[in-house]
Motif scaffolding. Structure first.
Motif, PDB file in Angstrom:
ATOM      1  N   ASP A  62       0.839  -1.372  -0.115  1.00  0.00           N
ATOM      2  CA  ASP A  62       0.023  -0.100   0.123  1.00  0.00           C
ATOM      3  C   ASP A  62       0.942   1.238   0.234  1.00  0.00           C
ATOM      4  N   LYS A  63       1.450   1.443  -1.006  1.00  0.00           N
ATOM      5  CA  LYS A  63       2.587   2.599  -1.191  1.00  0.00           C
ATOM      6  C   LYS A  63       2.958   2.592  -2.575  1.00  0.00           C
ATOM      7  N   SER A  64       3.167   4.024  -2.935  1.00  0.00           N
ATOM      8  CA  SER A  64       3.523   4.280  -4.437  1.00  0.00           C
ATOM      9  C   SER A  64       4.694   3.624  -4.795  1.00  0.00           C
ATOM     10  N   LEU A  65       4.905   2.793  -5.830  1.00  0.00           N
ATOM     11  CA  LEU A  65       6.014   2.005  -5.785  1.00  0.00           C
ATOM     12  C   LEU A  65       7.197   2.675  -6.812  1.00  0.00           C
ATOM     13  N   ASN A  66       8.443   2.773  -5.929  1.00  0.00           N
ATOM     14  CA  ASN A  66       9.615   3.160  -6.553  1.00  0.00           C
ATOM     15  C   ASN A  66      10.904   1.945  -6.586  1.00  0.00           C
ATOM     16  N   LYS A  67      12.098   2.292  -6.865  1.00  0.00           N
ATOM     17  CA  LYS A  67      12.892   1.286  -6.956  1.00  0.00           C
ATOM     18  C   LYS A  67      13.211   0.583  -5.626  1.00  0.00           C
ATOM     19  N   SER A  68      13.196   1.308  -4.465  1.00  0.00           N
ATOM     20  CA  SER A  68      13.556   1.044  -2.934  1.00  0.00           C
ATOM     21  C   SER A  68      12.501   0.271  -2.387  1.00  0.00           C
ATOM     22  N   VAL A  69      11.369   0.820  -2.826  1.00  0.00           N
ATOM     23  CA  VAL A  69      10.052  -0.275  -2.469  1.00  0.00           C
ATOM     24  C   VAL A  69      10.025  -1.396  -3.103  1.00  0.00           C
ATOM     25  N   LEU A  70      10.255  -1.602  -4.538  1.00  0.00           N
ATOM     26  CA  LEU A  70      10.173  -2.811  -5.130  1.00  0.00           C
ATOM     27  C   LEU A  70      11.386  -3.602  -4.655  1.00  0.00           C
ATOM     28  N   GLU A  71      12.444  -3.111  -4.255  1.00  0.00           N
ATOM     29  CA  GLU A  71      13.589  -3.982  -3.784  1.00  0.00           C
ATOM     30  C   GLU A  71      13.336  -4.470  -2.435  1.00  0.00           C
ATOM     31  N   ALA A  72      12.562  -3.684  -1.672  1.00  0.00           N
ATOM     32  CA  ALA A  72      12.223  -3.844  -0.197  1.00  0.00           C
ATOM     33  C   ALA A  72      11.302  -4.932  -0.118  1.00  0.00           C
ATOM     34  N   PHE A  73      10.126  -4.839  -0.807  1.00  0.00           N
ATOM     35  CA  PHE A  73       9.067  -5.918  -1.029  1.00  0.00           C
ATOM     36  C   PHE A  73       9.510  -6.764  -1.770  1.00  0.00           C
ATOM     37  N   GLY A  74       9.990  -6.886  -2.833  1.00  0.00           N
ATOM     38  CA  GLY A  74       9.879  -7.702  -3.994  1.00  0.00           C
ATOM     39  C   GLY A  74       8.682  -8.369  -4.414  1.00  0.00           C
ATOM     40  N   GLY A  75       8.532  -9.416  -5.136  1.00  0.00           N
ATOM     41  CA  GLY A  75       7.336  -9.916  -5.481  1.00  0.00           C
ATOM     42  C   GLY A  75       6.546  -9.306  -6.727  1.00  0.00           C
ATOM     43  N   VAL A  76       6.687  -7.985  -7.098  1.00  0.00           N
ATOM     44  CA  VAL A  76       5.967  -7.295  -8.156  1.00  0.00           C
ATOM     45  C   VAL A  76       6.646  -7.957  -9.571  1.00  0.00           C
ATOM     46  N   MET A  77       7.912  -8.075  -9.539  1.00  0.00           N
ATOM     47  CA  MET A  77       8.647  -8.647 -10.759  1.00  0.00           C
ATOM     48  C   MET A  77       8.751  -9.928 -10.629  1.00  0.00           C
ATOM     49  N   THR A  78       8.663 -10.887 -11.464  1.00  0.00           N
ATOM     50  CA  THR A  78       8.735 -12.369 -11.320  1.00  0.00           C
ATOM     51  C   THR A  78      10.033 -12.491 -11.129  1.00  0.00           C
ATOM     52  N   ARG A  79      10.355 -13.446 -10.241  1.00  0.00           N
ATOM     53  CA  ARG A  79      11.750 -13.869  -9.863  1.00  0.00           C
ATOM     54  C   ARG A  79      12.681 -14.176 -11.033  1.00  0.00           C
ATOM     55  N   ASN A  80      13.608 -13.340 -10.682  1.00  0.00           N
ATOM     56  CA  ASN A  80      14.857 -13.829 -11.913  1.00  0.00           C
ATOM     57  C   ASN A  80      14.693 -13.244 -13.103  1.00  0.00           C
ATOM     58  N   ALA A  81      13.357 -12.440 -13.274  1.00  0.00           N
ATOM     59  CA  ALA A  81      13.216 -11.703 -14.599  1.00  0.00           C
ATOM     60  C   ALA A  81      14.058 -10.510 -14.642  1.00  0.00           C
ATOM     61  N   LYS A  82      14.372 -10.003 -15.840  1.00  0.00           N
ATOM     62  CA  LYS A  82      15.144  -8.742 -16.295  1.00  0.00           C
ATOM     63  C   LYS A  82      14.204  -7.490 -16.259  1.00  0.00           C
ATOM     64  N   ASP A  83      12.892  -7.851 -16.580  1.00  0.00           N
ATOM     65  CA  ASP A  83      11.871  -6.693 -16.898  1.00  0.00           C
ATOM     66  C   ASP A  83      10.655  -7.023 -16.549  1.00  0.00           C
ATOM     67  N   SER A  84       9.881  -6.247 -16.271  1.00  0.00           N
ATOM     68  CA  SER A  84       8.297  -6.364 -15.896  1.00  0.00           C
ATOM     69  C   SER A  84       7.515  -5.000 -16.735  1.00  0.00           C
ATOM     70  N   PHE A  85       6.378  -5.641 -16.911  1.00  0.00           N
ATOM     71  CA  PHE A  85       5.319  -4.563 -17.885  1.00  0.00           C
ATOM     72  C   PHE A  85       4.005  -4.981 -17.530  1.00  0.00           C
ATOM     73  N   ALA A  86       3.283  -3.728 -17.087  1.00  0.00           N
ATOM     74  CA  ALA A  86       1.928  -3.910 -17.174  1.00  0.00           C
ATOM     75  C   ALA A  86       1.204  -2.818 -17.903  1.00  0.00           C
ATOM     76  N   GLU A  87      -0.071  -3.150 -18.510  1.00  0.00           N
ATOM     77  CA  GLU A  87      -0.533  -2.123 -19.493  1.00  0.00           C
ATOM     78  C   GLU A  87      -1.896  -2.446 -19.369  1.00  0.00           C
ATOM     79  N   VAL A  88      -2.887  -1.565 -19.441  1.00  0.00           N
ATOM     80  CA  VAL A  88      -4.259  -1.771 -19.363  1.00  0.00           C
ATOM     81  C   VAL A  88      -4.750  -0.369 -20.481  1.00  0.00           C
ATOM     82  N   GLU A  89      -5.530  -1.245 -21.378  1.00  0.00           N
ATOM     83  CA  GLU A  89      -6.334  -0.108 -22.343  1.00  0.00           C
ATOM     84  C   GLU A  89      -7.865  -0.018 -21.639  1.00  0.00           C
ATOM     85  N   PHE A  90      -8.157   1.063 -21.728  1.00  0.00           N
ATOM     86  CA  PHE A  90      -9.759   1.497 -21.211  1.00  0.00           C
ATOM     87  C   PHE A  90     -10.321   2.797 -21.945  1.00  0.00           C
TER      88      PHE A  90
END
Length: 171
Positions: A62-90
């Motif tokens: 429950d925070k805005s995501l930045n590099k330090s939050v992503l590193e601390a919590f992990g889990g958003v980017m698939t383990r061992n992945a080099k990149d992550s992408f989310a897109e929604v058309e609306f």
């Protein structure tokens, strides 16, 4: 607001590229549908993709995501992945938008700065990019992140909380 498509790459347990098209086939005809499946199949991940692409936030963190939050919590980017992408058309008031969020790892394995943009689908023009994108998306949709999560994307376990909440909170 009507969600038309989701695209994702390496978000949580959904490794690789995935797309869900709500604008075609049986999903386009359904006024209401449920996302079901066994534990770990990616149900909550689909909801996270929506809020990540729109607001740079997910209910699990429950925070805005930045590099330090992503590193601390992990889990958003698939383990061992080099990149992550989310897109929604609306669509909002007959206008089509695409919001996307992406982050990559450098050769040193450190996270790079996230990319976040809102695009006019019809013209291909980037309307907003960078850290302002979530604020501008909020103006277009007309809902804050908290309102959106409660009204549009009721995560696992939150439905019971909604039903038990006081009337003014439910409204």
């Amino acid at each position: 607001m009507k969600i038309l498509k989701l695209r994702l790459r390496n978000i949580h347990s959904l490794k690789g590229d995935h797309e869900v098209n709500f604008a075609e086939g049986i999903l386009s005809e359904a006024g209401l549908f449920a996302i079901t499946g066994p534990t770990g199949s990616g149900k909550s991940t689909l909801l996270d993709v929506i809020t990540l692409a729109l607001y740079n936030r997910i209910p699990r963190i429950d925070k805005s995501l930045n590099k330090s939050v992503l590193e601390a919590f992990g889990g958003v980017m698939t383990r061992n992945a080099k990149d992550s992408f989310a897109e929604v058309e609306f669509m909002v008031e007959s206008k089509f938008y695409r919001a996307n969020w992406a982050i990559d790892r450098a050769r040193t394995n450190k996270l790079k700065t996230r990319r976040h943009e809102l695009v006019d689908v019809e013209t291909g023009e980037i309307i907003f990019s960078g850290t302002r994108a979530p604020e501008e998306i909020e103006k277009i949709i007309g809902l804050s992140y908290d309102q959106f999560v409660k009204a549009m994307v009721l995560s696992q376990g939150e439905f019971s909380k909604l039903l038990k909440s006081p009337r003014d909170e439910r409204n």
